[in-house]
Design a protein around this motif. Structure first.
Motif, PDB file in Angstrom:
ATOM      1  N   VAL A 133      12.400  20.013  -8.483  1.00 20.99           N
ATOM      2  CA  VAL A 133      11.092  19.635  -9.039  1.00 20.99           C
ATOM      3  C   VAL A 133      10.941  20.149 -10.454  1.00 20.99           C
ATOM      4  CG1 VAL A 133       8.596  19.955  -8.855  1.00 20.99           C
ATOM      5  CG2 VAL A 133       9.934  19.468  -6.814  1.00 20.99           C
ATOM      6  N   HIS A 134      11.287  21.410 -10.678  1.00 24.01           N
ATOM      7  CA  HIS A 134      11.023  22.014 -11.985  1.00 24.01           C
ATOM      8  C   HIS A 134      12.064  21.636 -13.031  1.00 24.01           C
ATOM      9  CE1 HIS A 134       7.450  24.125 -10.694  1.00 24.01           C
ATOM     10  NE2 HIS A 134       8.066  24.337  -9.550  1.00 24.01           N
ATOM     11  N   ASN A 135      13.190  21.111 -12.589  1.00 20.14           N
ATOM     12  CA  ASN A 135      14.108  20.494 -13.543  1.00 20.14           C
ATOM     13  C   ASN A 135      13.579  19.144 -14.001  1.00 20.14           C
ATOM     14  OD1 ASN A 135      16.086  22.437 -13.803  1.00 20.14           O
ATOM     15  ND2 ASN A 135      17.293  21.684 -12.076  1.00 20.14           N
ATOM     16  N   ALA A 136      12.984  18.407 -13.048  1.00 14.75           N
ATOM     17  CA  ALA A 136      12.477  17.071 -13.364  1.00 14.75           C
ATOM     18  C   ALA A 136      11.137  17.115 -14.092  1.00 14.75           C
ATOM     19  CB  ALA A 136      12.343  16.254 -12.075  1.00 14.75           C
ATOM     20  N   VAL A 137      10.238  18.001 -13.640  1.00 21.66           N
ATOM     21  CA  VAL A 137       8.884  18.099 -14.227  1.00 21.66           C
ATOM     22  C   VAL A 137       8.570  19.585 -14.441  1.00 21.66           C
ATOM     23  CG1 VAL A 137       6.495  17.310 -14.075  1.00 21.66           C
ATOM     24  CG2 VAL A 137       8.276  16.128 -12.759  1.00 21.66           C
ATOM     25  N   PRO A 138       8.951  20.143 -15.578  1.00 19.68           N
ATOM     26  CA  PRO A 138       8.734  21.573 -15.820  1.00 19.68           C
ATOM     27  C   PRO A 138       7.262  21.974 -15.694  1.00 19.68           C
ATOM     28  CG  PRO A 138      10.202  20.649 -17.473  1.00 19.68           C
ATOM     29  CD  PRO A 138       9.665  19.487 -16.692  1.00 19.68           C
ATOM     30  N   ASN A 139       7.056  23.141 -15.074  1.00 16.45           N
ATOM     31  CA  ASN A 139       5.723  23.771 -14.950  1.00 16.45           C
ATOM     32  C   ASN A 139       4.766  23.023 -14.029  1.00 16.45           C
ATOM     33  OD1 ASN A 139       6.437  25.818 -16.856  1.00 16.45           O
ATOM     34  ND2 ASN A 139       6.026  24.357 -18.502  1.00 16.45           N
ATOM     35  N   LEU A 140       5.280  22.070 -13.245  1.00 17.04           N
ATOM     36  CA  LEU A 140       4.404  21.345 -12.319  1.00 17.04           C
ATOM     37  C   LEU A 140       4.064  22.210 -11.114  1.00 17.04           C
ATOM     38  CD1 LEU A 140       3.124  18.518 -11.594  1.00 17.04           C
ATOM     39  CD2 LEU A 140       5.173  18.166 -10.180  1.00 17.04           C
ATOM     40  N   ILE A 141       2.797  22.156 -10.679  1.00 17.50           N
ATOM     41  CA  ILE A 141       2.387  22.752  -9.404  1.00 17.50           C
ATOM     42  C   ILE A 141       2.340  21.594  -8.408  1.00 17.50           C
ATOM     43  CG2 ILE A 141       0.619  24.056  -8.169  1.00 17.50           C
ATOM     44  CD1 ILE A 141      -0.322  25.160 -10.857  1.00 17.50           C
ATOM     45  N   THR A 142       3.332  21.530  -7.532  1.00 15.81           N
ATOM     46  CA  THR A 142       3.464  20.337  -6.681  1.00 15.81           C
ATOM     47  C   THR A 142       2.255  20.126  -5.780  1.00 15.81           C
ATOM     48  OG1 THR A 142       4.764  21.675  -5.127  1.00 15.81           O
ATOM     49  CG2 THR A 142       5.979  20.292  -6.670  1.00 15.81           C
ATOM     50  N   LEU A 143       1.695  21.201  -5.223  1.00 14.63           N
ATOM     51  CA  LEU A 143       0.542  21.043  -4.333  1.00 14.63           C
ATOM     52  C   LEU A 143      -0.646  20.433  -5.064  1.00 14.63           C
ATOM     53  CD1 LEU A 143       0.647  24.336  -2.217  1.00 14.63           C
ATOM     54  CD2 LEU A 143       1.364  22.047  -1.534  1.00 14.63           C
ATOM     55  N   ALA A 144      -0.790  20.743  -6.340  1.00 13.77           N
ATOM     56  CA  ALA A 144      -1.869  20.151  -7.131  1.00 13.77           C
ATOM     57  C   ALA A 144      -1.609  18.667  -7.366  1.00 13.77           C
ATOM     58  CB  ALA A 144      -2.018  20.882  -8.457  1.00 13.77           C
ATOM     59  N   ALA A 145      -0.337  18.304  -7.556  1.00 11.99           N
ATOM     60  CA  ALA A 145       0.007  16.890  -7.765  1.00 11.99           C
ATOM     61  C   ALA A 145      -0.223  16.065  -6.502  1.00 11.99           C
ATOM     62  CB  ALA A 145       1.463  16.773  -8.211  1.00 11.99           C
ATOM     63  N   TYR A 146      -0.057  16.687  -5.334  1.00 15.23           N
ATOM     64  CA  TYR A 146      -0.225  15.968  -4.064  1.00 15.23           C
ATOM     65  C   TYR A 146      -1.682  15.640  -3.745  1.00 15.23           C
ATOM     66  CZ  TYR A 146       4.452  17.913  -2.915  1.00 15.23           C
ATOM     67  OH  TYR A 146       5.774  18.272  -2.906  1.00 15.23           O
ATOM     68  N   ARG A 147      -2.620  16.316  -4.373  1.00 11.14           N
ATOM     69  CA  ARG A 147      -4.026  16.206  -3.967  1.00 11.14           C
ATOM     70  C   ARG A 147      -4.539  14.769  -3.973  1.00 11.14           C
ATOM     71  NH1 ARG A 147      -6.561  21.118  -7.613  1.00 11.14           N
ATOM     72  NH2 ARG A 147      -6.450  22.763  -6.032  1.00 11.14           N
ATOM     73  N   LYS A 148      -5.125  14.390  -2.871  1.00  8.53           N
ATOM     74  CA  LYS A 148      -5.688  13.047  -2.740  1.00  8.53           C
ATOM     75  C   LYS A 148      -7.036  12.976  -3.454  1.00  8.53           C
ATOM     76  CE  LYS A 148      -6.920   9.662   0.821  1.00  8.53           C
ATOM     77  NZ  LYS A 148      -6.998   9.397   2.281  1.00  8.53           N
ATOM     78  N   ILE A 149      -7.325  11.821  -4.062  1.00  7.42           N
ATOM     79  CA  ILE A 149      -8.638  11.573  -4.664  1.00  7.42           C
ATOM     80  C   ILE A 149      -9.514  10.902  -3.609  1.00  7.42           C
ATOM     81  CG2 ILE A 149      -9.901  10.340  -6.471  1.00  7.42           C
ATOM     82  CD1 ILE A 149      -7.375  10.561  -8.205  1.00  7.42           C
ATOM     83  N   HIS A 150     -10.602  11.555  -3.254  1.00 10.72           N
ATOM     84  CA  HIS A 150     -11.484  11.035  -2.198  1.00 10.72           C
ATOM     85  C   HIS A 150     -12.640  10.235  -2.815  1.00 10.72           C
ATOM     86  CE1 HIS A 150      -9.486  13.164   1.038  1.00 10.72           C
ATOM     87  NE2 HIS A 150      -9.482  14.257   0.286  1.00 10.72           N
ATOM     88  N   SER A 151     -12.995   9.152  -2.148  1.00  8.72           N
ATOM     89  CA  SER A 151     -14.079   8.299  -2.645  1.00  8.72           C
ATOM     90  C   SER A 151     -14.768   7.622  -1.465  1.00  8.72           C
ATOM     91  CB  SER A 151     -13.521   7.236  -3.601  1.00  8.72           C
ATOM     92  OG  SER A 151     -12.639   6.364  -2.913  1.00  8.72           O
ATOM     93  N   GLU A 152     -15.906   7.025  -1.746  1.00  5.37           N
ATOM     94  CA  GLU A 152     -16.650   6.270  -0.729  1.00  5.37           C
ATOM     95  C   GLU A 152     -17.362   5.109  -1.401  1.00  5.37           C
ATOM     96  OE1 GLU A 152     -17.317   4.700   2.155  1.00  5.37           O
ATOM     97  OE2 GLU A 152     -16.969   6.726   2.969  1.00  5.37           O
ATOM     98  N   SER A 153     -17.218   3.916  -0.814  1.00  7.75           N
ATOM     99  CA  SER A 153     -17.869   2.738  -1.393  1.00  7.75           C
ATOM    100  C   SER A 153     -18.889   2.110  -0.447  1.00  7.75           C
ATOM    101  CB  SER A 153     -16.813   1.689  -1.781  1.00  7.75           C
ATOM    102  OG  SER A 153     -16.025   1.329  -0.679  1.00  7.75           O
ATOM    103  N   GLU A 154     -19.051   2.701   0.736  1.00 12.19           N
ATOM    104  CA  GLU A 154     -20.133   2.303   1.640  1.00 12.19           C
ATOM    105  C   GLU A 154     -21.247   3.331   1.499  1.00 12.19           C
ATOM    106  OE1 GLU A 154     -20.093  -0.541   3.221  1.00 12.19           O
ATOM    107  OE2 GLU A 154     -18.076  -0.961   2.508  1.00 12.19           O
ATOM    108  N   SER A 155     -22.446   2.892   1.194  1.00  8.79           N
ATOM    109  CA  SER A 155     -23.519   3.824   0.855  1.00  8.79           C
ATOM    110  C   SER A 155     -23.896   4.712   2.049  1.00  8.79           C
ATOM    111  CB  SER A 155     -24.751   3.044   0.381  1.00  8.79           C
ATOM    112  OG  SER A 155     -25.715   3.931  -0.140  1.00  8.79           O
ATOM    113  N   PRO A 156     -23.711   6.037   1.945  1.00 17.14           N
ATOM    114  CA  PRO A 156     -24.062   6.939   3.047  1.00 17.14           C
ATOM    115  C   PRO A 156     -25.515   7.387   2.962  1.00 17.14           C
ATOM    116  CG  PRO A 156     -22.965   8.174   1.338  1.00 17.14           C
ATOM    117  CD  PRO A 156     -23.049   6.746   0.840  1.00 17.14           C
ATOM    118  N   PHE A 157     -25.938   8.132   3.985  1.00 14.61           N
ATOM    119  CA  PHE A 157     -27.274   8.723   3.974  1.00 14.61           C
ATOM    120  C   PHE A 157     -27.303   9.904   2.996  1.00 14.61           C
ATOM    121  CE2 PHE A 157     -30.070  12.124   5.583  1.00 14.61           C
ATOM    122  CZ  PHE A 157     -31.301  11.478   5.479  1.00 14.61           C
ATOM    123  N   SER A 158     -26.221  10.715   3.011  1.00 17.88           N
ATOM    124  CA  SER A 158     -26.198  11.894   2.133  1.00 17.88           C
ATOM    125  C   SER A 158     -24.771  12.298   1.788  1.00 17.88           C
ATOM    126  CB  SER A 158     -26.914  13.081   2.791  1.00 17.88           C
ATOM    127  OG  SER A 158     -26.222  13.499   3.951  1.00 17.88           O
TER     128      SER A 158
END
Length: 291
Positions: A133-158
């Motif tokens: 990993v660090h040969n390919a992408v120096p200084n990368l924190i892999t766990l941070a790169a894995y993080r999913k972006i969460h979203s919602e497009s159905e209007s919730p109550f809260s």
């Protein structure tokens, strides 16, 4: 063995899609942007368990900039911990957007993140994985790169924020637990001046595990640092929560959605749902599985 070129190309695809998402979010109208800035964790403090965490709230354009910048926060920074990842709780409420197009882009980014993670985890050996990993992408924190972006497009109550205490669990056989303790006996424990006492302690732990039946199920249930989460509610029965490691994106909601804020964290003296654990090995959080 996964090649450096494959790792880099998968990372570049993920980065390119993330940049496209950021550009598209910049063009979107928003009705609310809130970002909750948390203190940075220094390398020297990464083993400290915080008793309190102050939250600084940003709103409006300042919050929007912080939210968009957070999606690219996945590299080590001098003096800051790379083990305790920086979290970016926040909320961006988009209005009048092309819901399908924005959903598709977020799904593309998350799919690329999952593919990058799969590529890295296909390398079995931890040391080889780190090196690749660090040969390919120096200084990368892999766990941070894995993080999913969460979203919602159905209007919730809260949509509300809270703090969650989690445990990292790992199941073990009796044989695996004894092998782990055998390795422990060979370590030097800096917290115990007398190495003989340390080995005596480990020997007692080994005897405790050795006395169990061969089919006994064991697990390590180690507490992890408290972390922010987002709670999305439709009804009392229909609700879910996700990590707030990255800001949450709410797309075209109804105007009456109730929005909460992330409070400062204060470690509670006790918790109504907390129970005492009877650990076989306290220092490892090793316990029997009773069910």
């Amino acid at each position: 063995m996964v090649s450096k070129i494959k790792i880099r190309s998968q990372f570049d695809l993920m980065s390119e899609l993330t940049s496209l998402l950021i550009d598209e979010l910049k063009q979107c109208e928003y009705s609310k942007a809130e970002y909750y800035k948390l203190p940075e964790v220094l390398t020297s403090e990464e083993n400290n368990v915080p008793q309190s965490i102050p939250v600084s709230k940003l709103t409006g354009d300042n919050a929007q900039r912080a939210i968009l910048n957070s999606f690219n926060d996945m590299y080590t920074k001098s003096g800051l911990s790379s083990r305790v990842l920086r979290r970016h709780p926040g909320l961006l409420v988009i209005k009048n957007a092309n819901k399908q197009a924005l959903n598709d882009r977020i799904n593309q980014v998350n799919k690329a993140k999952a593919a990058f993670k799969e590529c890295i985890l296909s390398i079995d050996n931890n040391d080889a994985r780190f090196e690749a990993v660090h040969n390919a992408v120096p200084n990368l924190i892999t766990l941070a790169a894995y993080r999913k972006i969460h979203s919602e497009s159905e209007s919730p109550f809260s949509v509300r924020f809270t703090w969650m205490h989690k445990h990292a669990t790992k199941t073990l056989t009796k044989k695996m637990a004894l092998e782990m303790l055998s390795k422990s006996a060979g370590y030097t424990n800096p917290r115990m001046i007398d190495q003989q006492k340390w080995q005596s302690l480990v020997a007692q732990e080994q005897m405790r595990i050795a006395s169990l039946g061969e089919k006994e199920k064991l697990r390590i249930r180690r507490p992890t640092r408290v972390s922010p989460q987002v709670n999305i509610r439709y009804t009392a029965q229909n609700r879910y929560h996700v990590s707030a490691a990255l800001p949450f994106i709410l797309i075209n909601p109804e105007p009456d959605v109730k929005i909460g804020t992330l409070p400062d964290y204060e470690k509670p003296d006790s918790h109504p749902r907390k129970r005492d654990y009877d650990f076989l090995v306290d220092r490892l959080y090793l316990e029997q599985v009773t069910n």
